[in-house]
Scaffold this motif. Structure first.
Motif, PDB file in Angstrom:
ATOM      1  N   VAL A 213      47.388  25.922  32.300  1.00 52.96           N
ATOM      2  CA  VAL A 213      48.409  25.303  33.737  1.00 52.96           C
ATOM      3  C   VAL A 213      47.849  23.870  33.706  1.00 52.96           C
ATOM      4  O   VAL A 213      46.640  23.562  33.938  1.00 52.96           O
ATOM      5  N   ILE A 214      48.721  22.780  33.812  1.00 53.48           N
ATOM      6  CA  ILE A 214      48.655  21.722  34.365  1.00 53.48           C
ATOM      7  C   ILE A 214      48.909  21.291  35.793  1.00 53.48           C
ATOM      8  O   ILE A 214      50.262  21.643  35.863  1.00 53.48           O
TER       9      ILE A 214
ATOM     10  N   ARG B 287      52.425  25.909  41.998  1.00 45.07           N
ATOM     11  CA  ARG B 287      52.780  27.508  42.213  1.00 45.07           C
ATOM     12  C   ARG B 287      52.501  28.040  40.925  1.00 45.07           C
ATOM     13  O   ARG B 287      52.386  29.307  41.101  1.00 45.07           O
ATOM     14  N   ALA B 288      52.422  27.486  39.947  1.00 43.01           N
ATOM     15  CA  ALA B 288      52.011  28.232  38.680  1.00 43.01           C
ATOM     16  C   ALA B 288      50.517  28.331  38.901  1.00 43.01           C
ATOM     17  O   ALA B 288      50.053  29.519  38.078  1.00 43.01           O
ATOM     18  N   LEU B 289      49.567  27.602  39.351  1.00 43.55           N
ATOM     19  CA  LEU B 289      48.121  28.243  39.450  1.00 43.55           C
ATOM     20  C   LEU B 289      48.314  29.233  40.411  1.00 43.55           C
ATOM     21  O   LEU B 289      47.577  30.401  40.115  1.00 43.55           O
ATOM     22  N   ASP B 290      48.849  29.357  41.525  1.00 41.89           N
ATOM     23  CA  ASP B 290      48.852  30.492  42.263  1.00 41.89           C
ATOM     24  C   ASP B 290      49.697  31.911  41.565  1.00 41.89           C
ATOM     25  O   ASP B 290      48.689  32.820  41.719  1.00 41.89           O
TER      26      ASP B 290
ATOM     27  N   ALA C  53      42.749  21.789  47.406  1.00 44.67           N
ATOM     28  CA  ALA C  53      43.666  22.308  46.401  1.00 44.67           C
ATOM     29  C   ALA C  53      43.246  23.714  45.776  1.00 44.67           C
ATOM     30  O   ALA C  53      44.196  24.444  45.576  1.00 44.67           O
ATOM     31  N   GLY C  54      41.706  23.911  46.021  1.00 47.22           N
ATOM     32  CA  GLY C  54      41.447  25.271  45.382  1.00 47.22           C
ATOM     33  C   GLY C  54      41.441  26.501  46.240  1.00 47.22           C
ATOM     34  O   GLY C  54      41.544  27.643  45.885  1.00 47.22           O
TER      35      GLY C  54
ATOM     36  N   ILE D   3      43.035  32.396  47.336  1.00 43.36           N
ATOM     37  CA  ILE D   3      43.636  33.396  48.243  1.00 43.36           C
ATOM     38  C   ILE D   3      44.602  34.460  47.371  1.00 43.36           C
ATOM     39  O   ILE D   3      44.674  35.494  47.565  1.00 43.36           O
ATOM     40  N   HIS D   4      45.603  33.636  46.470  1.00 39.53           N
ATOM     41  CA  HIS D   4      46.307  34.479  45.559  1.00 39.53           C
ATOM     42  C   HIS D   4      45.402  35.354  44.789  1.00 39.53           C
ATOM     43  O   HIS D   4      45.859  36.560  44.608  1.00 39.53           O
ATOM     44  N   ALA D   5      44.198  35.064  44.164  1.00 37.69           N
ATOM     45  CA  ALA D   5      43.381  35.833  43.469  1.00 37.69           C
ATOM     46  C   ALA D   5      42.901  36.930  43.982  1.00 37.69           C
ATOM     47  O   ALA D   5      42.670  38.270  43.399  1.00 37.69           O
ATOM     48  N   ILE D   6      42.499  36.463  45.269  1.00 35.02           N
ATOM     49  CA  ILE D   6      41.818  37.635  46.123  1.00 35.02           C
ATOM     50  C   ILE D   6      42.771  38.651  46.354  1.00 35.02           C
ATOM     51  O   ILE D   6      42.587  40.046  46.267  1.00 35.02           O
TER      52      ILE D   6
END
Length: 385
Positions: free
Chosen positions: A58-59, A85-88, A107-108, A113-116
């Motif tokens: 992902v860039i 959004r792609a990162l999330d 930005a992190g 939060i999505h990973a948790i």
């Protein structure tokens, strides 16, 4: 045969990310890079993808997507995405076991939060996540039964010192700091330092943003805030010690007066690997600590007048609410301005202090409040410059 743990690295082209890939390479029988991400460094990201063959890259900067896509044309099996959004979304992928959050700055927060929420274990190298929204992150981690393992050398040292102590309460955290390149300079001398001066860290090799934060000691202030959330202590229980040798990475004092510390050579691969392998300790190539060569270990109190950023971090922690978020946002603006020669070194502290005065204070912020506070504080700091 043991199933390989699938690791997503947010910020694989930065200092932590590249060293994490060295750890994965050294233990390729145990780990695989499932996903690699970068903000702008498309060439390095593509090189990493060719070497480690992740499932996806992902860039974050969408304007670099086509460039990355062309560099990846000969790897049809690697999915290429772009944007925040792609990162999330990528961190929620089913095969991922652990997300190493090595992105720099605010930005992190969202992908963490999505990973948790997706139940992924977190190896936390993005200190801004807990600085900005520590209370929210801990609440989510408990709700989704997610483990957060620290990657910062200092917080890893504290974590390693309390492993096995179970219910023994922490009396005091002794958080060490190298003191950076300006430890011995006077205020008059610091007033005239340059970007090149600030980037010459005496012991650690880090990215530009963190190196400047280390020179101002804002980095240590953020680590104080992070330690409060990670280890459930009050600010009054966290003592910063300037330790120029960077051998004692931090220590913990217990109720009986006993102090446990973690020592080692300055090598970020050790805390990265420990976060990936906990509770196991795996072999790690590289230099070993020789205490005969170390000769002396020195510890000093930090000068809070000279390094007012550290004092402001303590103040932000005492005020609570969204104040650490405000400080972080202002710091990201002035840090970038200093690196671009638009701001003097001591001016950074002036702008942060003024932003703390002007920004809207919220005692019990929601995630949306954090986003709004970050935006407002950035605007104020930019105007002040």
């Amino acid at each position: 045969m043991e199933k390989k743990r699938q690791i997503a690295i947010l910020g694989s082209t930065g200092s932590i990310g590249t060293q994490a890939l060295q750890v994965i390479e050294e233990h390729s029988d145990l780990y695989e890079a499932y996903c690699l991400t970068a903000n702008n460094k498309v060439e390095l990201l593509a090189q990493q993808a060719h070497k480690f063959k992740p499932a996806a890259v992902v860039i974050a900067n969408e304007q670099r997507y086509e460039e990355l896509k062309s560099l990846m044309a000969d790897l049809p099996d690697v999915k290429v995405y772009a944007g925040a959004r792609a990162l999330d979304e990528i961190v929620e992928a089913g095969p991922i076991d652990m997300v190493l959050t090595a992105m720099v700055g605010f930005a992190g927060l969202s992908p963490t939060i999505h990973a948790i929420r997706a139940g992924k274990a977190i190896a936390l190298a993005n200190k801004e996540t807990l600085v900005v929204a520590g209370e929210l992150i801990l609440r989510l981690a408990q709700q989704y039964h997610t483990h957060i393992l620290p990657v910062d050398s200092e917080h890893s040292a504290i974590f390693q010192s309390i492993v096995g102590e179970d219910e023994n309460p922490i009396d005091k955290i002794l958080l060490t700091a190298s003191g950076g390149p300006f430890r011995l300079k006077t205020m008059d001398e610091i007033a005239h330092v340059t970007k090149a001066d600030a980037l010459r860290h005496p012991t650690w090799d880090m990215g530009a943003k963190i190196t400047i934060d280390s020179a101002s000691m804002m980095n240590k202030g953020f680590e104080v805030i992070e330690a409060k959330w990670l280890f459930g202590v009050e600010a009054s229980q966290i003592q910063v010690l300037v330790h120029p040798q960077s051998i004692v990475h931090s220590a913990v004092q217990f109720a009986d007066g006993s102090v446990k510390a973690q020592l080692g050579v300055p090598d970020m691969r050790l805390p990265i690997q420990y976060a990936l392998s906990f509770p196991r300790r795996l072999p790690l190539s590289g230099e070993r600590l020789d205490l005969f060569k170390a000769r002396s270990l020195e510890f000093y109190e930090p000068d809070l007048k000279k390094f007012r950023c550290l004092a402001m971090a303590y103040e932000a922690l005492a005020r609570g609410g969204n104040m650490p978020c405000i400080v972080n946002a202002a710091n990201e603006i002035v840090n970038r301005a200093f690196l671009e020669d638009r701001c003097r070194f001591l001016q950074m502290g002036d702008v942060i202090a003024e932003t703390m005065q002007r920004a809207t204070f919220i005692t019990q912020p929601t995630y949306d409040d954090y986003v709004q506070s970050d935006r407002e504080a950035r605007n104020i700091a930019t105007t002040l410059l």
